[in-house]
Design a protein around this motif. Structure first.
Motif, short mmCIF file in Angstrom:
data_model
loop_
_atom_site.label_atom_id
_atom_site.label_comp_id
_atom_site.label_asym_id
_atom_site.label_seq_id
_atom_site.Cartn_x
_atom_site.Cartn_y
_atom_site.Cartn_z
N UNK A 121 0.86 -1.18 0.00
CA UNK A 121 0.00 0.00 0.00
C UNK A 121 0.89 1.23 0.00
N UNK A 122 0.56 2.18 -0.86
CA UNK A 122 1.33 3.43 -0.90
C UNK A 122 0.90 4.30 0.28
N UNK A 123 1.90 4.70 1.10
CA UNK A 123 1.62 5.48 2.31
C UNK A 123 1.27 6.91 1.93
N UNK A 124 -0.01 7.20 1.89
CA UNK A 124 -0.47 8.56 1.59
C UNK A 124 -1.87 8.71 2.16
N UNK A 125 -1.94 9.40 3.32
CA UNK A 125 -3.22 9.56 4.01
C UNK A 125 -4.27 10.21 3.13
N UNK A 126 -3.85 11.22 2.36
CA UNK A 126 -4.81 11.95 1.53
C UNK A 126 -5.45 11.02 0.50
N UNK A 127 -4.70 10.03 0.05
CA UNK A 127 -5.24 9.07 -0.94
C UNK A 127 -5.85 7.84 -0.27
N UNK A 128 -5.73 7.76 1.07
CA UNK A 128 -6.27 6.60 1.78
C UNK A 128 -5.42 5.35 1.59
N UNK A 129 -4.10 5.52 1.49
CA UNK A 129 -3.16 4.39 1.36
C UNK A 129 -3.61 3.37 0.32
N UNK A 130 -3.58 3.73 -0.97
CA UNK A 130 -4.08 2.80 -1.99
C UNK A 130 -3.19 1.56 -2.18
N UNK A 131 -3.84 0.46 -2.51
CA UNK A 131 -3.14 -0.78 -2.86
C UNK A 131 -2.38 -0.54 -4.16
N UNK A 132 -1.11 -0.93 -4.20
CA UNK A 132 -0.31 -0.74 -5.41
C UNK A 132 0.44 -2.04 -5.74
N UNK A 133 0.98 -2.10 -6.94
CA UNK A 133 1.77 -3.27 -7.33
C UNK A 133 3.25 -2.88 -7.43
N UNK A 134 4.09 -3.88 -7.62
CA UNK A 134 5.52 -3.66 -7.84
C UNK A 134 5.76 -2.67 -8.97
N UNK A 135 4.89 -2.75 -9.98
CA UNK A 135 5.04 -1.88 -11.15
C UNK A 135 4.90 -0.41 -10.77
N UNK A 136 3.89 -0.08 -9.97
CA UNK A 136 3.74 1.30 -9.52
C UNK A 136 4.95 1.72 -8.70
N UNK A 137 5.38 0.82 -7.82
CA UNK A 137 6.47 1.15 -6.90
C UNK A 137 7.73 1.48 -7.67
N UNK A 138 8.02 0.69 -8.71
CA UNK A 138 9.24 0.98 -9.45
C UNK A 138 9.03 2.13 -10.43
N UNK A 139 7.86 2.21 -11.09
CA UNK A 139 7.63 3.30 -12.06
C UNK A 139 7.65 4.67 -11.38
N UNK A 140 7.07 4.74 -10.18
CA UNK A 140 7.03 6.04 -9.50
C UNK A 140 8.26 6.28 -8.62
N UNK A 141 9.18 5.31 -8.60
CA UNK A 141 10.45 5.49 -7.89
C UNK A 141 10.34 5.46 -6.37
N UNK A 143 10.59 2.78 -4.56
CA UNK A 143 11.68 1.87 -4.16
C UNK A 143 12.20 1.21 -5.43
N UNK A 144 13.46 0.78 -5.39
CA UNK A 144 14.01 0.10 -6.57
C UNK A 144 13.59 -1.38 -6.55
N UNK A 145 13.82 -2.04 -7.67
CA UNK A 145 13.47 -3.46 -7.72
C UNK A 145 14.34 -4.27 -6.76
N UNK A 146 15.61 -3.89 -6.62
CA UNK A 146 16.48 -4.57 -5.65
C UNK A 146 15.96 -4.38 -4.23
N UNK A 147 15.55 -3.15 -3.93
CA UNK A 147 15.01 -2.89 -2.59
C UNK A 147 13.75 -3.70 -2.35
N UNK A 148 12.88 -3.78 -3.35
CA UNK A 148 11.62 -4.53 -3.18
C UNK A 148 11.90 -6.03 -3.02
N UNK A 149 12.95 -6.49 -3.67
CA UNK A 149 13.35 -7.89 -3.50
C UNK A 149 13.75 -8.14 -2.05
N UNK A 150 14.57 -7.25 -1.49
CA UNK A 150 15.00 -7.39 -0.09
C UNK A 150 13.80 -7.27 0.86
#
Ligand code: TMP
Length: 251
Positions: A121-141, A143-150
């Motif tokens: 979940x993306x930590x953003x109170x204004x958005x109500x912490x939306x559910x996200x995928x690895x794709x959003x996390x890496x596309x929006x920067x 966290x990196x893919x290596x970080x998400x692996x760890x």
């Protein structure tokens, strides 16, 4: 305490500048919120219990080699931790259907999942912490893919350890939320476990009766909130060191 510089105030904790560079003091409040702070309350004694429960779990996790921000508990409500840059992702680990997973897919709470599910979940109170995928996390920067692996690796290790620990004291670890941070060493950073692990961010059910021993008692107005947190601490074997005011459940 008032002499310290406050860095941040969250819903359940306050962060102060620590005594040495690179350290932070986490102060555990009695405040509780639910449904993105639409519901607010105070649970007298909660901060003391969460501080102690989180200390216990982080110490055990450190002992099996999970890197964490925890340094030491300072007093009833405060712990000294390493300063990290929080990755803006809430990692939810699920072993049993409950809460928003039950709602989203129309499933019955209490069904054991065929495999552990990790959600972000993306930590953003204004958005109500939306559910996200690895794709959003890496596309929006975020966290990196290596970080998400760890992060995924560590979340599974934490789950394996905690599920066993709680099973040993008659508690079903239904689901829980973790947060991670970047610990910088000059220009390099590595991911470590941060924030807290307490009944505020876990679903813990009595293995025999399925009675809820976590923040759902507050979210769903089930009563006996502090008694349930106390029961978790008691089963973990850490009540002996608690002040009598908490032990007696008198507030
Ligand atoms: P959920 O079923 O409401 O998505 O919650 C899953 C787990 O994550 C549950 O143990 C409670 C925890 N959690 C938090 O710690 N903070 C939150 O903001 C939310 C929504 C859940």
């Amino acid at each position: 305490m008032s002499r310290r510089r406050q860095i941040y105030e969250g819903k359940a904790k306050i962060l102060y500048e620590g005594p040495e560079p690179g350290t932070i003091i986490q102060y555990f409040k009695d405040d509780a919120t639910a449904f993105n702070a639409q519901k607010k309350g105070t649970i007298s004694g909660k901060g003391v219990l969460n501080n102690r429960i989180s200390e216990h779990l982080f110490t055990l996790l450190g002992g099996i080699g999970v890197p964490t921000h925890f340094i030491r508990r300072l007093n009833m409500r405060e712990q000294l931790v390493r300063q990290v840059e929080i990755v803006p992702i809430e990692v939810v680990v699920r072993n049993v259907v409950a809460g928003s997973l039950a709602k989203r897919f129309g499933l019955e709470e209490g069904t054991t999942l065929p495999r552990t599910i990790l959600e972000y979940y993306y930590k953003d109170d204004a958005l109500g912490d939306p559910l996200v995928t690895d794709e959003h996390i890496s596309a929006f920067g975020w966290a990196t893919q290596d970080e998400m692996h760890d992060i995924a690796d560590m979340a599974i290790r934490v789950n394996d350890f905690m599920a066993g620990l709680f099973a040993g004291v008659g508690i079903r670890l239904v689901d829980f939320k973790l947060e991670f941070g970047r610990l910088y060493d000059q220009e390099f950073s590595r991911i470590i476990l941060a924030d807290e692990i307490s009944p505020d961010g876990c679903r813990l059910w009595d293995a025999q009766t399925n009675e809820k021993l976590d923040k759902d008692r507050f979210r769903r107005d089930l009563g006996n909130v502090i008694e349930s947190y106390t029961e978790v601490a008691r089963r973990l074997g850490i009540m002996k060191e608690m002040p009598t005011v908490i032990q007696g459940g008198i507030h």
